[in-house]
Design a protein around this motif. Structure first.
Motif, PDB file in Angstrom:
ATOM      1  N   UNK A 134       0.813  -1.224   0.000  1.00 40.04           N
ATOM      2  CA  UNK A 134       0.000   0.000   0.000  1.00 40.04           C
ATOM      3  C   UNK A 134       0.845   1.272   0.000  1.00 40.04           C
ATOM      4  N   UNK A 135       2.029   1.196   0.622  1.00 44.65           N
ATOM      5  CA  UNK A 135       2.907   2.365   0.640  1.00 44.65           C
ATOM      6  C   UNK A 135       3.407   2.698  -0.767  1.00 44.65           C
ATOM      7  N   UNK A 136       3.716   1.674  -1.562  1.00 43.47           N
ATOM      8  CA  UNK A 136       4.134   1.914  -2.951  1.00 43.47           C
ATOM      9  C   UNK A 136       3.040   2.659  -3.703  1.00 43.47           C
ATOM     10  N   UNK A 137       1.821   2.186  -3.540  1.00 43.84           N
ATOM     11  CA  UNK A 137       0.678   2.802  -4.223  1.00 43.84           C
ATOM     12  C   UNK A 137       0.534   4.268  -3.818  1.00 43.84           C
ATOM     13  N   UNK A 138       0.649   4.538  -2.520  1.00 39.76           N
ATOM     14  CA  UNK A 138       0.487   5.910  -2.023  1.00 39.76           C
ATOM     15  C   UNK A 138       1.585   6.822  -2.542  1.00 39.76           C
ATOM     16  N   UNK A 139       2.829   6.352  -2.479  1.00 42.38           N
ATOM     17  CA  UNK A 139       3.964   7.178  -2.901  1.00 42.38           C
ATOM     18  C   UNK A 139       3.910   7.473  -4.396  1.00 42.38           C
ATOM     19  N   UNK A 140       3.535   6.488  -5.179  1.00 42.36           N
ATOM     20  CA  UNK A 140       3.468   6.681  -6.630  1.00 42.36           C
ATOM     21  C   UNK A 140       2.360   7.667  -7.029  1.00 42.36           C
ATOM     22  N   UNK A 141       1.387   7.867  -6.161  1.00 43.94           N
ATOM     23  CA  UNK A 141       0.322   8.832  -6.440  1.00 43.94           C
ATOM     24  C   UNK A 141       0.786  10.279  -6.271  1.00 43.94           C
ATOM     25  N   UNK A 142       1.956  10.477  -5.665  1.00 40.36           N
ATOM     26  CA  UNK A 142       2.529  11.809  -5.592  1.00 40.36           C
ATOM     27  C   UNK A 142       2.256  12.547  -4.292  1.00 40.36           C
ATOM     28  N   UNK A 143       2.667  13.808  -4.274  1.00 42.54           N
ATOM     29  CA  UNK A 143       2.652  14.582  -3.030  1.00 42.54           C
ATOM     30  C   UNK A 143       1.246  14.898  -2.539  1.00 42.54           C
ATOM     31  N   UNK A 144       0.275  14.973  -3.428  1.00 44.54           N
ATOM     32  CA  UNK A 144      -1.105  15.218  -2.982  1.00 44.54           C
ATOM     33  C   UNK A 144      -1.592  14.061  -2.117  1.00 44.54           C
ATOM     34  N   UNK A 145      -1.332  12.841  -2.570  1.00 41.31           N
ATOM     35  CA  UNK A 145      -1.722  11.665  -1.793  1.00 41.31           C
ATOM     36  C   UNK A 145      -0.958  11.605  -0.476  1.00 41.31           C
ATOM     37  N   UNK A 146       0.318  11.961  -0.508  1.00 38.42           N
ATOM     38  CA  UNK A 146       1.150  11.920   0.694  1.00 38.42           C
ATOM     39  C   UNK A 146       0.608  12.870   1.757  1.00 38.42           C
ATOM     40  N   UNK A 147       0.346  14.119   1.374  1.00 40.44           N
ATOM     41  CA  UNK A 147      -0.097  15.097   2.362  1.00 40.44           C
ATOM     42  C   UNK A 147      -1.515  14.784   2.836  1.00 40.44           C
ATOM     43  N   UNK A 148      -2.344  14.228   1.955  1.00 43.49           N
ATOM     44  CA  UNK A 148      -3.708  13.863   2.352  1.00 43.49           C
ATOM     45  C   UNK A 148      -3.694  12.745   3.382  1.00 43.49           C
TER      46      UNK A 148
END
Length: 358
Positions: free
Chosen positions: A125-139
């Protein structure tokens, strides 16, 4: 949401700084004993001074790119070497995050579930989140930190009746010893994880209130840590608490309402699983950002890093005693890699920058 502002730094500080000290405090309480909570207060003051100095150098030099600061401090070649050392620290933090999460859940919650199972459902799941970019990270970070803080407040209320203030005293029964100083160093080293925030500084577009927002994040962080370590000592006493690998997980098992409702473990599971996941994705994204600065941007890089992390984390998490030995080393490595090296780098960069302006 497509860009960071200085208010986001509050959540970045909390996302990187909360879980290490809260999850395995016996790493330093076995050394510091009853005075460990005083050591945490001292290291809390030090981390505020350290981080505010870093931010102040960035503001005065108007440079927020970590790679530019490393190059400006040491030159391109040596600066790149130190950047790689910093990236290795990020990699070790990925191993710490995944290994501790897997081992703590296996040890205290689901003993029959193997560590590799936790690692798979943590890393993928972390790979998926990181690949979605900074918007996903901050959300993910904002939502996760808000929920963790709500859970923490609930736990503080529910466990209050089980705490005894007398377990905190006497203070300095044997005076200020070498063990007390080592405890300060260890807790300062664990606080050093907030240096993971440094690669994000160049993403902040509005830096006018960055000092104020950093202070807000730091004050929230240190009060959480002081309440956490004093809570553990007040609940178990220092001798019994030092025998428990993950005392926060055991502490919440005492929670009971009307001899019927027992939900303490639910709150702490949210804190630990959610907290380590947030720290992992923030660290992972910071590492990929720095790799891009070094022109390493292969489309498979996320999978390569994750596979290596899985292998090292599985080795570390597979044995509780091995893990805690490694975590003990990690506190000193973190002190050097996340505190000393960045501090020297920013001091040198400030001196060189001011010298050019004269």
């Amino acid at each position: 949401m497509d860009k960071f502002n200085s208010r986001h730094i509050i959540f970045l500080i909390l996302g990187t700084g909360i879980v290490s000290l809260k999850t395995y405090p016996t790493i330093f309480t076995k050394v510091g004993g009853r005075d460990s909570w005083v050591a945490v207060i001292v290291s809390s003051i030090l981390i505020i001074i350290y981080f505010l100095y870093i931010i102040n150098v960035c503001r005065k030099t108007k440079t927020y790119s970590l790679y530019e600061i490393f190059k400006g401090a040491y030159g391109k070649i040596i600066g790149t070497v130190f950047m790689i050392v910093y990236m290795l620290m990020l990699f070790l933090t990925l191993i710490e995050s995944s290994a501790v999460e897997a081992n703590s859940m296996h040890t205290n919650m689901l003993l029959s579930t193997p560590q590799w199972f936790f690692l798979i459902f943590f890393i993928i799941p972390a790979i998926y989140t990181v690949k979605k970019g900074k918007v996903a990270i901050i959300t993910v970070t904002i939502i996760g930190i808000v929920l963790i803080m709500i859970a923490g407040i609930n736990l503080a209320i529910l466990t209050a009746k089980y705490k005894k203030f007398q377990y905190l005293f006497p203070i300095f029964k044997d005076g200020i010893t070498i063990n007390f100083l080592i405890t300060i160093l260890k807790t300062f080293g664990l606080y050093g994880s907030i240096s993971v925030v440094l690669p994000y500084l160049c993403e902040i577009k509005d830096t006018k209130n960055i000092i104020k927002d950093s202070l807000i994040g730091l004050f929230i962080l240190i009060q959480m840590q002081i309440v956490s370590v004093t809570g553990v000592i007040m609940t178990f006493g220092i001798n019994r608490g030092n025998l428990i690998s993950y005392p926060k997980l055991i502490q919440t098992q005492r929670v009971s309402l009307f001899d019927f409702l027992e939900m303490g473990e639910l709150f702490v599971m949210l804190q630990i699983v959610g907290g380590w996941f947030i720290k992992y994705v923030l660290t992972f994204f910071a590492l990929t950002k720095l790799l891009k600065d070094l022109n390493i941007n292969n489309k498979y890089i996320h999978y390569v890093i994750s596979t290596i992390v899985f292998l090292f984390a599985f080795f570390a998490a597979n044995n509780l005693f091995t893990l805690f030995k490694l975590l003990d080393y990690y506190t000193y490595i973190s002190f050097v890699g996340f505190i000393i090296i960045p501090l020297i780098t920013f001091i040198m960069y400030s001196i060189r920058k001011n010298g050019k302006n004269l």
